[in-house]
Design an enzyme around this catalytic site. Structure first.
Site, PDB file in Angstrom:
ATOM      1  N   ASP A  44      16.930  39.186 -14.864  1.00 48.22           N
ATOM      2  CA  ASP A  44      15.588  38.878 -15.360  1.00 48.22           C
ATOM      3  C   ASP A  44      15.728  38.231 -16.731  1.00 48.22           C
ATOM      4  O   ASP A  44      16.541  38.703 -17.540  1.00 48.22           O
ATOM      5  CB  ASP A  44      14.783  40.183 -15.502  1.00 48.22           C
ATOM      6  CG  ASP A  44      13.323  40.016 -15.138  1.00 48.22           C
ATOM      7  OD1 ASP A  44      12.830  38.884 -15.228  1.00 48.22           O
ATOM      8  OD2 ASP A  44      12.679  41.015 -14.768  1.00 48.22           O
ATOM      9  N   HIS A  75      12.132  30.600 -19.837  1.00 49.24           N
ATOM     10  CA  HIS A  75      11.749  32.008 -19.660  1.00 49.24           C
ATOM     11  C   HIS A  75      12.703  32.769 -18.753  1.00 49.24           C
ATOM     12  O   HIS A  75      12.657  33.991 -18.694  1.00 49.24           O
ATOM     13  CB  HIS A  75      10.320  32.081 -19.088  1.00 49.24           C
ATOM     14  CG  HIS A  75       9.280  31.663 -20.083  1.00 49.24           C
ATOM     15  ND1 HIS A  75       8.455  32.551 -20.720  1.00 49.24           N
ATOM     16  CD2 HIS A  75       8.964  30.444 -20.581  1.00 49.24           C
ATOM     17  CE1 HIS A  75       7.667  31.901 -21.556  1.00 49.24           C
ATOM     18  NE2 HIS A  75       7.952  30.612 -21.483  1.00 49.24           N
TER      19      HIS A  75
HETATM   20  C1  GDG Z   1       8.943  35.397 -16.307  1.00 47.21           C
HETATM   21  C2  GDG Z   1      10.412  35.832 -16.311  1.00 47.21           C
HETATM   22  C3  GDG Z   1      10.067  36.898 -18.536  1.00 47.21           C
HETATM   23  C4  GDG Z   1       2.244  42.297 -13.362  1.00 47.21           C
HETATM   24  N1  GDG Z   1       1.510  42.901 -12.421  1.00 47.21           N
HETATM   25  C5  GDG Z   1       0.235  42.786 -12.780  1.00 47.21           C
HETATM   26  C6  GDG Z   1       0.191  42.100 -13.974  1.00 47.21           C
HETATM   27  N2  GDG Z   1       1.435  41.805 -14.308  1.00 47.21           N
HETATM   28  C7  GDG Z   1       1.857  41.107 -15.521  1.00 47.21           C
HETATM   29  C8  GDG Z   1       2.599  42.068 -16.404  1.00 47.21           C
HETATM   30  C9  GDG Z   1       3.536  41.154 -17.157  1.00 47.21           C
HETATM   31  C10 GDG Z   1       3.741  40.008 -16.204  1.00 47.21           C
HETATM   32  O1  GDG Z   1       2.771  40.089 -15.188  1.00 47.21           O
HETATM   33  C11 GDG Z   1       5.113  40.039 -15.553  1.00 47.21           C
HETATM   34  O2  GDG Z   1       6.048  39.620 -16.517  1.00 47.21           O
HETATM   35  P1  GDG Z   1       7.602  39.818 -16.334  1.00 47.21           P
HETATM   36  O3  GDG Z   1       8.236  39.481 -17.643  1.00 47.21           O
HETATM   37  O4  GDG Z   1       7.881  41.204 -15.945  1.00 47.21           O
HETATM   38  O5  GDG Z   1       8.070  38.877 -15.150  1.00 47.21           O
HETATM   39  P2  GDG Z   1       7.801  37.338 -14.614  1.00 47.21           P
HETATM   40  O6  GDG Z   1       6.423  37.162 -14.118  1.00 47.21           O
HETATM   41  O7  GDG Z   1       8.884  37.113 -13.625  1.00 47.21           O
HETATM   42  O8  GDG Z   1       8.004  36.389 -15.896  1.00 47.21           O
HETATM   43  C12 GDG Z   1      10.593  37.110 -17.112  1.00 47.21           C
HETATM   44  C13 GDG Z   1       8.673  36.313 -18.516  1.00 47.21           C
HETATM   45  O9  GDG Z   1       8.589  35.145 -17.705  1.00 47.21           O
HETATM   46  C14 GDG Z   1       8.204  35.947 -19.923  1.00 47.21           C
HETATM   47  O10 GDG Z   1       9.102  35.095 -20.528  1.00 47.21           O
HETATM   48  O11 GDG Z   1      10.027  38.144 -19.192  1.00 47.21           O
HETATM   49  O12 GDG Z   1      11.949  37.468 -17.168  1.00 47.21           O
HETATM   50  O13 GDG Z   1      10.884  36.020 -14.979  1.00 47.21           O
HETATM   51  O14 GDG Z   1       2.923  40.678 -18.310  1.00 47.21           O
HETATM   52  O15 GDG Z   1       1.672  42.738 -17.202  1.00 47.21           O
HETATM   53  N3  GDG Z   1      -0.955  41.842 -14.620  1.00 47.21           N
HETATM   54  C15 GDG Z   1      -2.102  42.289 -14.030  1.00 47.21           C
HETATM   55  N4  GDG Z   1      -2.126  42.937 -12.836  1.00 47.21           N
HETATM   56  C16 GDG Z   1      -0.987  43.200 -12.184  1.00 47.21           C
HETATM   57  O16 GDG Z   1      -1.027  43.787 -11.094  1.00 47.21           O
HETATM   58  N5  GDG Z   1      -3.260  42.101 -14.656  1.00 47.21           N
END
Ligand code: GDG
Length: 523
Positions: free
Chosen positions: A387, A175
């Site tokens: 990212d 990821h």
């Molecule tokens: C890793 C990789 C890759 C965030 N704040 C809240 C919340 N979230 C959820 C978002 C989103 C998720 O968390 C964050 O996903 P990201 O992709 O932005 O980042 P990582 O957590 O670092 O994920 C990344 C991912 O894996 C998937 O492969 O894209 O690059 O680092 O879904 O919605 N959800 C809730 N409250 C929040 O305050 N409910």
């Protein structure tokens, strides 16, 4: 072996964490709630009603009164699949998860070598814990299952399974980014990690850039491996076996985000957010507390925009949501302090009566609030230093039902490969440049916003999370998700909330927190 479901072709998902969080309620009972983070958002809807198993660490150290199996069974009662826990001691958790995974691989793979702490003990425990995961997989899988391992915490699992004689097909998806050879070479265990990865049948990366980096590392460090590239797929010939390597950009359940954003409860919450900020354009940032997400640099860019363009004063507000994460690691605590200092400085410099430029939220939002912010923000400011993908960028667009939002996106997010035509692409290190783009986004005409957002939404709708999982499974075992057995008696017995995939719909014991109750339609 699990007796409840057909042994044929089940999907076994394995990740460091189960998609649930166990917490102790005020009355001492245990609650099970949905976990957050990119992996859960992407995978929870995929496993729904496919009769598979999700294996991972439950996020808590075993307590005497914790009836884990019962809690996990209850949490997935309506989901059509089951959870299996891998128990870890506190020390294992510290050395394998915080240590090897998050003090070595995480910073290194995000090109931040100077943040790495190469403690040899971490590597030893990492291998031991990967073996433990392999044990639980062995107990719960059958030869026809497809085992899908996720992320950098579990790179050695296929090797351990092969040592145990398990021959089931095994795929791996990373990821996070994969670094270029000059960075990867710094890893003291570089040969072992590469050779462990070569035990999988399929290796999936987020972008073509990550796949290219991996293949270059193979060419540099594993000269005995023959590399054959054809179209979208590279095949590695390793001691008579073939390992396929591809890029599979992860995505979201687009329809679910769009539909849920259209509900009255989200619309009401969005309306209240804007009512509290009259005549302001909302610029939204949603990031886990992590130094890869570029939050201090984003704040600097926002400050630059306010200094250079005084006509923005009292017209814009930055709502920066920071989701607590990995606070046991000192670097993360330092980062929190730095962010809070900067927010204080900027608010101190610009606040006027009736206008506070930065609204800083340090907590997990519930899903309704998150979607309401997505729906109501005029601009999303997503500027990671690096990212793997960044799902927040995709979620923002899917929730932008009015087609009036602007996405400002870092050129170092994996998502940029897919979204560059509609987004305003920035270099997060260039605070003056980002400041200028903030100004341009605020001034952008309604037609241009609509044109860009339509493009973005179209591209995300076309390649949603089901497209992602199908292309991975197709490459791994020539199957689509709908060819896995459907749990025929799948029938939710309770009203589910809108967590993607309804992994766990309810608190198993204990009261429902106020902010999780649906808001009443006031308007
Ligand atoms: C890793 C990789 C890759 C965030 N704040 C809240 C919340 N979230 C959820 C978002 C989103 C998720 O968390 C964050 O996903 P990201 O992709 O932005 O980042 P990582 O957590 O670092 O994920 C990344 C991912 O894996 C998937 O492969 O894209 O690059 O680092 O879904 O919605 N959800 C809730 N409250 C929040 O305050 N409910």
């Amino acid at each position: 072996m699990d007796q409840d479901v057909s042994p044929e072709n089940r999907l076994i998902i394995v990740s460091n964490r189960l998609p649930v969080v166990l917490t102790r309620g005020e009355n001492g009972s245990w609650d099970v709630r949905p976990g957050s983070g990119g992996l859960v958002t992407a995978l929870a809807p995929v496993l729904r009603n496919r009769g598979g198993i999700w294996i991972g660490w439950p996020g808590t150290v075993q307590a005497e009164d914790l009836h884990l199996e019962e809690l996990l069974a209850e949490a997935t009662r309506d989901s059509g699949y089951s959870l299996r826990a891998v128990a870890l001691t506190e020390e294992e958790q510290a050395k394998y998860y915080q240590g090897f995974s998050n003090e070595i691989i995480w910073p290194l793979f995000h090109d931040l070598q100077s943040n790495c702490n190469y403690d040899p003990d971490y590597w030893f425990t990492y291998q031991k814990v990967n073996r433990r995961f392999a044990d639980v997989i062995a107990e719960n899988s059958a030869p026809h299952d497809f085992i899908w391992i996720h992320d950098y915490h579990l790179m050695a699992v296929a090797k351990e399974l092969r040592v145990m004689g398990i021959r089931a097909r095994c795929g791996f998806f990373l990821h996070i980014p994969f670094p270029s050879p000059d960075i990867f070479l710094k890893l003291p265990w570089r040969f072992q990690v590469l050779s462990d990865l070569l035990e999988f049948d399929l290796l999936g990366f987020q972008t073509l850039r990550d796949r290219r980096n991996f293949v270059q590392c193979i060419r540099a460090l594993a000269k005995e491996v023959a590399v054959v590239s054809r179209g979208q797929m590279t095949t590695l010939h390793v001691e008579g076996r073939q390992v396929r390597v591809g890029a599979f950009p992860i995505s979201i359940d687009y329809a679910e985000f769009a539909d849920h954003s259209a509900t009255q409860e989200v619309a009401d919450t969005a309306w209240y957010i804007h009512e509290d900020l009259p005549q302001r354009k909302i610029i939204l940032g949603v990031d886990r507390l992590d130094y890869t997400k570029g939050i201090p640099q984003k704040l600097d860019a926002f400050r630059t925009a306010l200094r250079k363009f005084p006509d923005l004063h009292e017209k814009i507000v930055l709502v920066q949501v920071v989701v607590p994460s990995r606070f046991n690691i000192p670097k993360y605590l330092d980062l929190k302090t730095e962010i809070e200092r900067k927010v204080g400085e900027i608010n101190g410099e610009f606040t006027r009566s009736g206008w506070v430029p930065i609204h800083y939220i340090y907590r997990n939002l519930n899903r309704r609030e998150l979607l309401a912010y997505y729906r109501t923000a005029e601009i999303a400011l997503i500027t990671p230093l690096k990212d793997g993908m960044n799902l927040v960028a995709k979620e923002y667009c899917a929730s932008n039902l009015e087609h009036n939002g602007v996405l400002i996106l870092s050129e170092f997010a994996g998502a940029v490969a897919q979204l560059q035509k509609g987004a305003m692409v920035v270099n997060p290190y260039d605070v003056e440049g980002v400041g200028r783009v903030i100004y341009q986004a605020v001034c952008m005409s309604a037609e241009e916003r609509r044109f860009r957002m339509r493009r973005l939404r179209h591209s995300i709708r076309k390649r949603d999370v089901y497209w992602w999982v199908n292309s991975f499974l197709q490459a791994a075992i020539s199957k689509r998700l709908d060819q896995f057995p459907l749990v025929e008696d799948y029938a939710p017995t309770r009203e589910v909330d809108h967590w993607p995939g309804s992994v766990c719909q309810a608190v198993v014991h204990g009261p429902v927190a106020d902010d999780d109750r649906p808001s009443s339609p006031h308007r």
